[in-house]
Design a protein around this motif. Structure first.
Motif, PDB file in Angstrom:
ATOM      1  N   THR A   1      -3.732  51.882  70.650  1.00 19.61           N
ATOM      2  CA  THR A   1      -2.758  52.409  69.687  1.00 19.61           C
ATOM      3  C   THR A   1      -2.847  51.665  68.366  1.00 19.61           C
ATOM      4  OG1 THR A   1      -1.271  52.976  71.515  1.00 19.61           O
ATOM      5  CG2 THR A   1      -0.324  52.893  69.312  1.00 19.61           C
ATOM      6  N   ASN A   2      -2.962  50.350  68.444  1.00 19.70           N
ATOM      7  CA  ASN A   2      -3.074  49.543  67.236  1.00 19.70           C
ATOM      8  C   ASN A   2      -4.336  49.894  66.452  1.00 19.70           C
ATOM      9  OD1 ASN A   2      -2.423  47.417  65.406  1.00 19.70           O
ATOM     10  ND2 ASN A   2      -3.791  46.051  66.510  1.00 19.70           N
ATOM     11  N   GLU A   3      -5.444  50.045  67.150  1.00 19.26           N
ATOM     12  CA  GLU A   3      -6.708  50.364  66.485  1.00 19.26           C
ATOM     13  C   GLU A   3      -6.723  51.790  65.949  1.00 19.26           C
ATOM     14  OE1 GLU A   3      -9.580  47.405  69.156  1.00 19.26           O
ATOM     15  OE2 GLU A   3      -9.547  49.578  69.493  1.00 19.26           O
ATOM     16  N   SER A   4      -6.094  52.723  66.654  1.00 19.11           N
ATOM     17  CA  SER A   4      -6.081  54.113  66.188  1.00 19.11           C
ATOM     18  C   SER A   4      -5.350  54.247  64.859  1.00 19.11           C
ATOM     19  CB  SER A   4      -5.436  55.014  67.246  1.00 19.11           C
ATOM     20  OG  SER A   4      -4.074  54.653  67.444  1.00 19.11           O
ATOM     21  N   VAL A   5      -4.273  53.477  64.682  1.00 24.50           N
ATOM     22  CA  VAL A   5      -3.560  53.494  63.400  1.00 24.50           C
ATOM     23  C   VAL A   5      -4.449  52.954  62.283  1.00 24.50           C
ATOM     24  CG1 VAL A   5      -1.583  52.573  62.149  1.00 24.50           C
ATOM     25  CG2 VAL A   5      -1.308  53.316  64.508  1.00 24.50           C
ATOM     26  N   LYS A   6      -5.166  51.875  62.568  1.00 25.18           N
ATOM     27  CA  LYS A   6      -6.048  51.297  61.551  1.00 25.18           C
ATOM     28  C   LYS A   6      -7.232  52.208  61.254  1.00 25.18           C
ATOM     29  CE  LYS A   6      -4.791  46.545  62.696  1.00 25.18           C
ATOM     30  NZ  LYS A   6      -5.252  45.220  63.197  1.00 25.18           N
ATOM     31  N   TRP A   7      -7.730  52.906  62.284  1.00 21.07           N
ATOM     32  CA  TRP A   7      -8.842  53.832  62.049  1.00 21.07           C
ATOM     33  C   TRP A   7      -8.411  54.990  61.158  1.00 21.07           C
ATOM     34  CZ3 TRP A   7     -13.757  53.327  62.137  1.00 21.07           C
ATOM     35  CH2 TRP A   7     -14.379  52.463  63.034  1.00 21.07           C
ATOM     36  N   LYS A   8      -7.176  55.428  61.277  1.00 24.63           N
ATOM     37  CA  LYS A   8      -6.674  56.477  60.385  1.00 24.63           C
ATOM     38  C   LYS A   8      -6.671  55.998  58.941  1.00 24.63           C
ATOM     39  CE  LYS A   8      -3.726  58.922  63.691  1.00 24.63           C
ATOM     40  NZ  LYS A   8      -2.322  59.322  64.029  1.00 24.63           N
ATOM     41  N   GLN A   9      -6.287  54.747  58.726  1.00 21.62           N
ATOM     42  CA  GLN A   9      -6.299  54.197  57.367  1.00 21.62           C
ATOM     43  C   GLN A   9      -7.729  54.083  56.834  1.00 21.62           C
ATOM     44  OE1 GLN A   9      -4.235  50.482  57.772  1.00 21.62           O
ATOM     45  NE2 GLN A   9      -2.230  51.430  58.094  1.00 21.62           N
ATOM     46  N   VAL A  10      -8.661  53.681  57.694  1.00 24.69           N
ATOM     47  CA  VAL A  10     -10.061  53.563  57.270  1.00 24.69           C
ATOM     48  C   VAL A  10     -10.624  54.928  56.890  1.00 24.69           C
ATOM     49  CG1 VAL A  10     -12.392  52.978  58.050  1.00 24.69           C
ATOM     50  CG2 VAL A  10     -10.479  51.462  58.578  1.00 24.69           C
ATOM     51  N   HIS A  11     -10.378  55.946  57.718  1.00 25.15           N
ATOM     52  CA  HIS A  11     -10.882  57.289  57.427  1.00 25.15           C
ATOM     53  C   HIS A  11     -10.246  57.864  56.168  1.00 25.15           C
ATOM     54  CE1 HIS A  11     -12.013  57.818  61.943  1.00 25.15           C
ATOM     55  NE2 HIS A  11     -12.945  57.169  61.262  1.00 25.15           N
TER      56      HIS A  11
END
Length: 225
Positions: free
Chosen positions: A116-126
């Motif tokens: 969950t933590n990484e998925s939020v950060k991946w959204k910001q990266v994309h």
């Protein structure tokens, strides 16, 4: 890997206990769905079928007015007769609708090899990647338009308009354009000196490269091992 902090179990969820957390969600969803089935179907629906409530006639206790059976009246009768069971049924139904999507979401991100933590950060990266890529393409498009415009203006140099100034000196249209350009450059230099404190990084336009990918996503089967 840290996933999130769960307030319901008062414990962080991560790599070492993520399997047990998914099992916990699965059990909760199963119990809520089972309780909704028992109270909603075996009790309430069975009550309707057993006494044929849709074929009955209901009356108002105060006025004595009779009413034919409708869905609204039958539900009011069941909720009044089984108040506790109806409240528990509604609670379990709402919990099932809340926990089931939550369980499916965690199964999805586990299949992708992320948290969950990484998925939020991946959204910001994309999001950052798409913005930078759009800026780069817009800059390329504007540069192409400027090149085409400059090429078109170069072809107009064959025609020269000659005028006279106050001192009776000959001035061509090209000299006038150069004077205007020099004046504009001086003004632009003055404006740039006033904006020296601006963020230079935000103005930098570059190609962000290939789209970032999660290197820990080993595939559906490998992620569940």
């Amino acid at each position: 890997k840290f996933d999130h902090y769960c307030g319901w179990i008062q414990n962080p969820v991560g790599e070492r206990n993520y399997r047990w957390f998914l099992l916990f969600l699965l059990i909760q969803v199963g119990m809520c769905l089972y309780g909704s089935y028992v109270l909603g179907y075996l009790l309430l629906v069975h009550e309707v079928q057993k006494y044929n409530l849709y074929g009955r006639t209901f009356f108002h206790r105060v006025t004595g007015e009779e009413f034919p059976a409708t869905t609204k009246i039958v539900l009011q009768y069941l909720f009044h007769k089984y108040q506790l069971q109806s409240c528990v049924f509604l609670l379990l139904g709402i919990a099932s609708l809340t926990l089931l999507p939550f369980l499916l979401w965690h199964c999805y991100i586990a299949s992708c090899g992320t948290t969950t933590n990484e998925s939020v950060k991946w959204k910001q990266v994309h999001k950052w990647y798409n913005i930078e890529l759009q800026r780069y393409h817009e800059n390329e498009y504007n540069n192409t338009k400027e090149d085409n415009s400059s090429n078109k203006n170069d072809g107009d140099d064959d025609y020269v308009m000659i005028t006279k100034d106050n001192n009776d000196n000959t001035i061509t249209a090209k000299d006038t354009a150069e004077r205007m350009t020099n004046t504009t450059l001086v003004r632009d230099d003055a404006m740039e000196e006033e904006n020296d404190d601006n963020d230079v990084t935000s103005k930098t336009i570059f190609h962000p490269g290939p789209k970032p990918k999660n290197i820990y996503n080993y595939g559906f089967i490998q992620n569940w091992k």
